[in-house]
Write an enzyme that holds these catalytic residues in place. Structure first.
Site, PDB file in Angstrom:
ATOM      1  N   GLU A  48      48.103  34.656  43.722  1.00 19.82           N
ATOM      2  CA  GLU A  48      48.267  33.259  43.317  1.00 19.82           C
ATOM      3  C   GLU A  48      49.530  32.648  43.940  1.00 19.82           C
ATOM      4  O   GLU A  48      50.441  32.209  43.256  1.00 19.82           O
ATOM      5  CB  GLU A  48      48.290  33.135  41.790  1.00 19.82           C
ATOM      6  CG  GLU A  48      46.937  33.430  41.162  1.00 19.82           C
ATOM      7  CD  GLU A  48      46.837  33.053  39.694  1.00 19.82           C
ATOM      8  OE1 GLU A  48      45.740  32.732  39.242  1.00 19.82           O
ATOM      9  OE2 GLU A  48      47.878  33.100  39.000  1.00 19.82           O
ATOM     10  N   GLU A  87      39.419  35.508  40.499  1.00 20.08           N
ATOM     11  CA  GLU A  87      39.803  35.565  39.088  1.00 20.08           C
ATOM     12  C   GLU A  87      39.077  34.458  38.336  1.00 20.08           C
ATOM     13  O   GLU A  87      39.062  33.304  38.775  1.00 20.08           O
ATOM     14  CB  GLU A  87      41.313  35.377  38.889  1.00 20.08           C
ATOM     15  CG  GLU A  87      42.164  36.516  39.389  1.00 20.08           C
ATOM     16  CD  GLU A  87      43.633  36.374  38.977  1.00 20.08           C
ATOM     17  OE1 GLU A  87      43.914  35.638  37.988  1.00 20.08           O
ATOM     18  OE2 GLU A  87      44.486  36.967  39.643  1.00 20.08           O
TER      19      GLU A  87
END
Length: 337
Positions: A159, A268
């Protein structure tokens, strides 16, 4: 004759691509410490069973693991050492699952709120920091290779909306960030040329942010194969239902595939454990949107810590109940064809 051969080669290539299974995945980085603390998993029949076997019986064909440089032994924010991650990868592979490895380049969580460099790398100049990234990545990749683990995908950073390994790898300094990314990429390919390298951002429905980030990645020569996205409607302002953002996710994936010519994957995803039917519906919709990405560039969907029951983790978005069993949400992976 040449035309016939070309046609056959193209057909073979298309059939080989079509033969690759749609990714139905689970990130299970918490599993080793759950097992170490005595947590018990139960299958549909109420029988105690290995969590990976239960996940496989729910249609999971891919396991995603994270690796931290020098982690602590903290129950929720530790573990994920090289050795432990290799062991987990081998377990998954022995069950016939494909494996994705996620380099956080930290001693603990790396995400948009924190991208702390490993303590052992603090104080190193940029030239040494690049060597740190390359050497560490190479070491873990070699350990996987030695154990006989085939990594289908490897993530460089987690991320990385504002970069990784702060402050040197912040997006305020894209030339340096791209160099760090490429150190990871080169080390991965040196050991496993067939592994696809993933770059991963959160807020998968935010097309403007993805365009800005990957335009900069392209301009600075960052190397990668797959664009990874997180999708968590629960964490958006006001916690709106997924139906308010699912079309934006789809549009962003389609744009990423077309704009950069890359494959995309939701690496995710998660929904509220107390709303299993809504999470089931969301997972069905996300899988449909990924599969609909043109030219077969949508690879699949990975649930983040589905087995990470709230009773153990205090995490709201698992797909596991207080009874130690998977919730209705996990059936989305079985039902999606």
């Amino acid at each position: 004759m040449k035309k016939l051969l070309l046609t056959l080669l193209i057909a073979a290539g298309l059939s080989a691509h079509a033969a690759e299974p749609f990714v139905k995945g689970a990130d299970v980085g918490w599993l080793p410490q759950m097992e170490a603390t005595g947590y018990k998993f139960y299958n549909k029949q109420g029988q105690q069973q290995d969590a990976l076997r239960i996940l496989k019986d729910y249609g999971i064909n891919t396991i995603r693991l994270r690796t931290w440089v020098h982690p602590s032994d903290d129950k929720a924010s530790g573990h994920n050492s090289k050795d432990e991650t290799v062991t987990m990868a081998l377990r998954a592979q022995q069950l016939g699952m494909r494996v994705m490895l996620n380099f956080h380049y930290s001693d603990s969580w790396a995400d948009p709120q924190q991208q702390r460099k490993p303590a052992a790398w603090v104080g190193h100049d940029f030239a040494q920091l690049k060597r740190d990234v390359y050497d560490y990545t190479l070491d873990v990749m070699r350990a996987m290779e030695k154990a006989g683990v085939k990594l289908e995908w490897v993530q460089v950073g987690n991320e990385t909306r504002t970069g990784m390994i702060y402050p040197e790898g912040h997006t305020d300094n894209w030339p340096q960030l791209a160099q760090l990314i490429n150190q990871g990429y080169d080390a991965i390919k040196a050991v496993s040329p067939s592994s696809k390298v993933v770059l991963h951002l959160d807020r998968g429905q935010d097309n403007q942010w993805f365009r800005t980030w990957f335009d900069n990645a392209k301009a600075n020569g960052a190397k990668y194969d797959v664009i990874g996205l997180s999708y968590y409607p629960y964490w958006l302002d006001g916690r709106p239902d997924y139906r308010q953002s699912i079309d934006a996710l789809a549009a962003n994936m389609n744009d990423m595939a077309a704009r950069y010519g890359k494959e995309v994957m939701v690496v995710e995803v998660g929904g509220e454990d107390s709303q299993p039917q809504n999470t089931y519906d969301m997972l069905m919709a996300v899988q449909q949107k990924v599969r609909a990405v043109p030219n077969g560039k949508g690879l699949g969907v990975i649930y983040w810590e589905p087995q990470g029951a709230r009773s153990w983790s205090h995490y709201e978005l698992s797909a596991w109940g207080a009874d130690g069993r998977a919730t209705k949400a996990m059936e989305a992976f079985l039902d999606f064809k």
